[in-house]
Design a protein around this motif. Structure first.
Motif, PDB file in Angstrom:
ATOM      1  N   TYR A 161       0.821  -1.206   0.000  1.00  0.00           N
ATOM      2  CA  TYR A 161       0.000   0.000   0.000  1.00  0.00           C
ATOM      3  C   TYR A 161       0.858   1.260   0.000  1.00  0.00           C
ATOM      4  O   TYR A 161       1.941   1.301   0.581  1.00  0.00           O
ATOM      5  CB  TYR A 161      -0.920   0.019   1.229  1.00  0.00           C
ATOM      6  N   ASP A 162       0.319   2.274  -0.638  1.00  0.00           N
ATOM      7  CA  ASP A 162       0.932   3.601  -0.613  1.00  0.00           C
ATOM      8  C   ASP A 162       0.283   4.496   0.435  1.00  0.00           C
ATOM      9  O   ASP A 162       0.921   5.419   0.938  1.00  0.00           O
ATOM     10  CB  ASP A 162       0.799   4.262  -1.993  1.00  0.00           C
ATOM     11  N   VAL A 163      -0.997   4.237   0.743  1.00  0.00           N
ATOM     12  CA  VAL A 163      -1.769   5.070   1.666  1.00  0.00           C
ATOM     13  C   VAL A 163      -2.769   4.177   2.396  1.00  0.00           C
ATOM     14  O   VAL A 163      -3.285   3.213   1.817  1.00  0.00           O
ATOM     15  CB  VAL A 163      -2.541   6.188   0.915  1.00  0.00           C
ATOM     16  N   ILE A 164      -3.058   4.509   3.653  1.00  0.00           N
ATOM     17  CA  ILE A 164      -4.145   3.902   4.407  1.00  0.00           C
ATOM     18  C   ILE A 164      -5.224   4.960   4.629  1.00  0.00           C
ATOM     19  O   ILE A 164      -4.912   6.102   4.997  1.00  0.00           O
ATOM     20  CB  ILE A 164      -3.665   3.375   5.776  1.00  0.00           C
ATOM     21  N   LEU A 165      -6.479   4.592   4.428  1.00  0.00           N
ATOM     22  CA  LEU A 165      -7.611   5.470   4.737  1.00  0.00           C
ATOM     23  C   LEU A 165      -8.401   4.828   5.874  1.00  0.00           C
ATOM     24  O   LEU A 165      -8.940   3.733   5.721  1.00  0.00           O
ATOM     25  CB  LEU A 165      -8.519   5.647   3.516  1.00  0.00           C
ATOM     26  N   HIS A 166      -8.454   5.509   7.013  1.00  0.00           N
ATOM     27  CA  HIS A 166      -9.245   5.025   8.162  1.00  0.00           C
ATOM     28  C   HIS A 166     -10.476   5.918   8.277  1.00  0.00           C
ATOM     29  O   HIS A 166     -10.387   7.086   8.638  1.00  0.00           O
ATOM     30  CB  HIS A 166      -8.417   5.066   9.451  1.00  0.00           C
ATOM     31  N   ILE A 167     -11.648   5.314   7.999  1.00  0.00           N
ATOM     32  CA  ILE A 167     -12.872   6.097   7.783  1.00  0.00           C
ATOM     33  C   ILE A 167     -13.686   6.180   9.085  1.00  0.00           C
ATOM     34  O   ILE A 167     -14.826   5.746   9.182  1.00  0.00           O
ATOM     35  CB  ILE A 167     -13.682   5.489   6.617  1.00  0.00           C
ATOM     36  N   GLY A 168     -13.047   6.719  10.121  1.00  0.00           N
ATOM     37  CA  GLY A 168     -13.743   6.994  11.374  1.00  0.00           C
ATOM     38  C   GLY A 168     -13.832   5.815  12.315  1.00  0.00           C
ATOM     39  O   GLY A 168     -13.792   4.656  11.916  1.00  0.00           O
ATOM     40  N   ASP A 169     -13.971   6.131  13.597  1.00  0.00           N
ATOM     41  CA  ASP A 169     -14.084   5.219  14.742  1.00  0.00           C
ATOM     42  C   ASP A 169     -12.759   4.514  15.017  1.00  0.00           C
ATOM     43  O   ASP A 169     -12.401   3.520  14.364  1.00  0.00           O
ATOM     44  CB  ASP A 169     -15.218   4.216  14.567  1.00  0.00           C
ATOM     45  N   PHE A 170     -12.074   5.033  16.013  1.00  0.00           N
ATOM     46  CA  PHE A 170     -10.743   4.577  16.395  1.00  0.00           C
ATOM     47  C   PHE A 170     -10.776   4.075  17.842  1.00  0.00           C
ATOM     48  O   PHE A 170     -11.353   4.723  18.718  1.00  0.00           O
ATOM     49  CB  PHE A 170      -9.726   5.727  16.318  1.00  0.00           C
ATOM     50  N   ALA A 171     -10.158   2.950  18.100  1.00  0.00           N
ATOM     51  CA  ALA A 171      -9.806   2.503  19.456  1.00  0.00           C
ATOM     52  C   ALA A 171     -10.979   1.995  20.277  1.00  0.00           C
ATOM     53  O   ALA A 171     -10.865   1.020  20.986  1.00  0.00           O
ATOM     54  CB  ALA A 171      -9.097   3.611  20.225  1.00  0.00           C
ATOM     55  N   TYR A 172     -12.139   2.632  20.191  1.00  0.00           N
ATOM     56  CA  TYR A 172     -13.307   2.269  21.021  1.00  0.00           C
ATOM     57  C   TYR A 172     -12.979   2.284  22.514  1.00  0.00           C
ATOM     58  O   TYR A 172     -13.036   1.273  23.189  1.00  0.00           O
ATOM     59  CB  TYR A 172     -13.858   0.905  20.600  1.00  0.00           C
ATOM     60  N   ASP A 173     -12.693   3.435  23.088  1.00  0.00           N
ATOM     61  CA  ASP A 173     -12.659   4.753  22.484  1.00  0.00           C
ATOM     62  C   ASP A 173     -11.384   5.459  22.958  1.00  0.00           C
ATOM     63  O   ASP A 173     -10.879   5.144  24.031  1.00  0.00           O
ATOM     64  CB  ASP A 173     -13.864   5.584  22.876  1.00  0.00           C
ATOM     65  N   MET A 174     -10.904   6.400  22.183  1.00  0.00           N
ATOM     66  CA  MET A 174      -9.631   7.024  22.499  1.00  0.00           C
ATOM     67  C   MET A 174      -9.642   7.734  23.846  1.00  0.00           C
ATOM     68  O   MET A 174      -8.611   7.837  24.508  1.00  0.00           O
ATOM     69  CB  MET A 174      -9.231   7.999  21.386  1.00  0.00           C
ATOM     70  N   HIS A 175     -10.799   8.209  24.287  1.00  0.00           N
ATOM     71  CA  HIS A 175     -10.841   8.948  25.555  1.00  0.00           C
ATOM     72  C   HIS A 175     -10.944   8.044  26.778  1.00  0.00           C
ATOM     73  O   HIS A 175     -10.761   8.508  27.906  1.00  0.00           O
ATOM     74  CB  HIS A 175     -12.031   9.907  25.562  1.00  0.00           C
ATOM     75  N   GLU A 176     -11.216   6.746  26.592  1.00  0.00           N
ATOM     76  CA  GLU A 176     -11.453   5.871  27.737  1.00  0.00           C
ATOM     77  C   GLU A 176     -10.187   5.667  28.573  1.00  0.00           C
ATOM     78  O   GLU A 176      -9.071   5.726  28.062  1.00  0.00           O
ATOM     79  CB  GLU A 176     -12.010   4.529  27.268  1.00  0.00           C
ATOM     80  N   ASP A 177     -10.392   5.396  29.873  1.00  0.00           N
ATOM     81  CA  ASP A 177      -9.300   5.237  30.839  1.00  0.00           C
ATOM     82  C   ASP A 177      -8.358   6.436  30.777  1.00  0.00           C
ATOM     83  O   ASP A 177      -7.146   6.294  30.682  1.00  0.00           O
ATOM     84  CB  ASP A 177      -8.535   3.929  30.592  1.00  0.00           C
ATOM     85  N   GLU A 178      -8.974   7.609  30.802  1.00  0.00           N
ATOM     86  CA  GLU A 178      -8.221   8.876  30.817  1.00  0.00           C
ATOM     87  C   GLU A 178      -7.301   9.009  29.607  1.00  0.00           C
ATOM     88  O   GLU A 178      -6.230   9.601  29.688  1.00  0.00           O
ATOM     89  CB  GLU A 178      -7.398   8.988  32.115  1.00  0.00           C
TER      90      GLU A 178
END
Length: 438
Positions: A161-178
Motif C-alpha cells: 500500500y501507498d496510503v491507508i484510509l481510516h474512515i472513522g471510529d478509532f480505538a473504542y474509544d480514544m478517551h477511555e481510561d483517561e
C-alpha cells in the motif's frame, strides 16, 4: 530469636529502600505512537508521535541505502490534556519533512537526545497525475478485537500500500481510561502508520470532549484539525469530511455550516475543467453512510439519513452535492461490508445490465466498517434493497487500486476467510463530471 527478628526487620527495611530506589518509573521521554500523514504539499510528509514528558521534536532521516540520519528537521510539541477526571497530559510532537524526492524511500527515527524511536522508513509520495497508488481502507477498528490489524500490518510492511484510509471510529474509544486506550491504539497501529500516510476522518466514537482526541492526535491537510479536508494523489481528488456535525449539534451549528460551504466550494474548484482534466476522479470518505441495509436502529436504516437530507429548515444534506460529479464514496459506521449499485436518490443508474460499473450514471457507494472492534458485527435486513449489490458480515477491509484516469479496481478482503478476496469490481469511467450523469 530477638536478634533474628531484628535482622529480618533490617533486611526488609534495606530491601524496601533498594526497591524504592530501583523501581522508580522511567521518565516518559521515549517516543511512541509514531504515525505519518501527507499534508497535501508536494514533497512533504508529517511525522507525529507522543511522549509522556515534554521533550524536543526532532526527526533524523536519510535516503535508503545511504548513510543514516544525514538530514534532520525540527518541529513543535503541544500539550494535550484529556478531559477526564485525572486531566492526564501527553505531549504530541509534529515535524514536517520537506523537499523529499518523490518515489524515493527514506529511513528515519524521531525523538530527541532524551530518547529515540525505532528506525523506520517511508516512501515519499509520487506527485505525478499518472501515479497509480494502492490503498487499504476501512473504518471501525478498535483496541479490542482488531481482527484485520495483523494482516494489514504485514501487507503494509511488505509494500502493498501507498496510503491507508481510516474512515472513522478509532480505538473504542480514544478517551477511555483517561486517554490510555487512545495511547494503546496508536501504539497498535504504529506498525502500519509509521510506514505509509495514515489518512483519517472522524466518526461518532470520537465524540468525547468535542472530538478533542481526534483533533489533537491526527494531522491532516488544511487548517480544520482534520475534521474536513481534501488532497490530491495520482488522478484523484480525495475529499474527507465529518458526518458527525449532523449529529452532535450540542457542539454548535457553526461546524455544520462551515463544512457545508467548504465542501460546496471544494467541489466547485475540483470541477473546473482544468482541474478535472488533471485529476478526473473525485472520491469522498466520511463515516456514516447515506444508504445502508443493516437491521440496527441507526440512521439510513430506520430513518432518512441526515447526511443525505438534513431536516428542514436547515436543508444542509449532502445528497444534492454528490451529483455534481463525485465518482466514488466510501463510508463505514455499519460493522459490515456493502457494495451498492450506482445510486442517486434511491434509484439505480447502472451503466448497463451487462456492465453496471462501466460509465455509471450515478456515484458508487462502498460501506467498509468491518475491520473489527469490541461491538462485533452488525446484521442485515433479510431482503436487500434494490440498490444493494453485495453484502458480507465477515471481518475485513477494502483495497483500492487507482489504476489510471479511467479505471479503478476495488476488492474486499475477508479476514474470517484468511485473506480471501470475497468481492471485487472494476469501475470504468470514460467521462467524469456532471456530464457523466447524462
Amino acid at each position: 530469636e530477638q536478634n533474628q527478628e531484628k535482622m529480618v526487620a533490617l533486611y526488609v527495611l534495606l530491601f524496601g529502600q533498594i526497591c524504592v530506589a530501583s523501581c522508580v518509573l522511567p521518565i516518559g521521554s521515549q517516543p511512541e505512537q509514531v504515525h505519518l500523514s501527507y499534508p497535501g504539499v508536494k514533497g512533504s510528509m508529517v511525522i507525529t508521535w507522543t511522549t509522556l514528558n515534554a521533550t524536543e521534536s526532532i526527526v533524523e532521516y536519510g535516503l535508503w541505502g545511504g548513510k543514516l540520519f544525514t538530514q534532520s528537521a525540527r518541529g513543535n510539541c503541544t500539550t494535550f490534556v484529556d478531559g477526564g477526571s485525572e486531566k492526564r497530559k501527553i505531549y504530541i510532537h509534529r515535524v514536517t519533512l520537506s523537499e523529499l524526492i518523490p518515489g524515493f524511500t527514506y529511513v528515519y527515527h524521531c525523538g530527541s537526545e532524551a530518547g529515540w524511536s525505532d528506525v523506520l522508513y517511508f516512501t515519499a509520495l509520487i506527485e505525478s497525475t499518472s501515479f497509480s497508488p494502492k490503498f487499504a481502507l476501512f473504518g471501525d477498528m478498535g483496541n479490542e478485537n482488531p481482527q484485520s490489524l495483523a494482516r494489514l500490518q504485514k501487507e503494509t510492511q511488505v509494500g502493498m500500500y501507498d496510503v491507508i484510509l481510516h474512515i472513522g471510529d478509532f480505538a473504542y474509544d480514544m478517551h477511555e481510561d483517561e486517554g490510555r486506550i487512545g495511547d494503546e491504539f496508536m501504539k497498535q497501529i504504529e506498525s502500519i502508520a509509521a510506514y505509509v500516510p495514515y489518512m483519517t476522518c472522524p466518526g461518532n466514537h470520537e465524540w468525547a470532549y468535542n472530538f478533542s482526541h481526534y483533533r489533537s492526535r491526527f494531522n491532516m491537510p488544511g487548517q480544520t484539525e482534520g475534521l474536513w479536508y481534501s488532497w490530491n494523489i495520482g488522478s484523484a481528488h480525495i475529499i474527507s469530511f465529518s458526518t458527525e456535525v449532523y449529529f452532535y449539534l450540542e457542539y454548535g451549528l457553526d461546524l455544520l455550516f462551515r463544512q457545508y460551504e467548504w465542501l460546496k466550494g471544494d467541489l466547485e474548484e475540483a470541477n473546473k475543467p482544468e482541474n478535472r482534466a488533471a485529476r478526473p476522479w473525485i472520491i469522498t470518505m466520511a463515516h456514516r453512510p447515506m444508504y445502508c441495509s443493516n437491521n440496527d436502529h441507526d440512521d439510513c436504516t430506520k430513518f432518512e439519513s441526515y447526511v443525505r437530507a438534513f431536516p428542514e429548515p436547515l436543508m444542509c444534506g449532502l445528497g444534492v452535492y454528490v451529483i455534481v460529479g463525485v465518482d466514488l464514496e466510501f463510508w463505514a459506521h455499519e460493522h459490515t461490508y456493502e457494495r451498492l449499485w450506482p445510486v442517486y436518490n434511491y434509484k439505480v443508474f447502472n451503466g448497463s445490465t451487462e456492465e453496471p460499473y462501466m460509465n455509471p450514471r450515478a456515484p458508487v457507494h462502498i460501506i467498509t466498517g468491518s475491520a473489527g472492534c469490541r461491538e462485533k458485527h452488525d446484521g442485515f435486513i433479510p431482503k436487500p434493497r434494490e440498490w444493494s449489490a453485495f453484502r458480507s458480515t465477515d471481518y475485513g477491509y477494502t483495497r483500492m487500486h487507482l489504476i489510471n484516469s479511467t479505471h479503478i479496481y476495488l476488492e474486499q478482503v475477508s479476514d474470517d476467510q484468511s485473506g480471501k478476496v470475497i468481492d471485487s469490481l472494476l469501475l470504468i469511467k470514460d467521462v467524469h463530471g456532471p456530464e457523466a450523469w447524462l
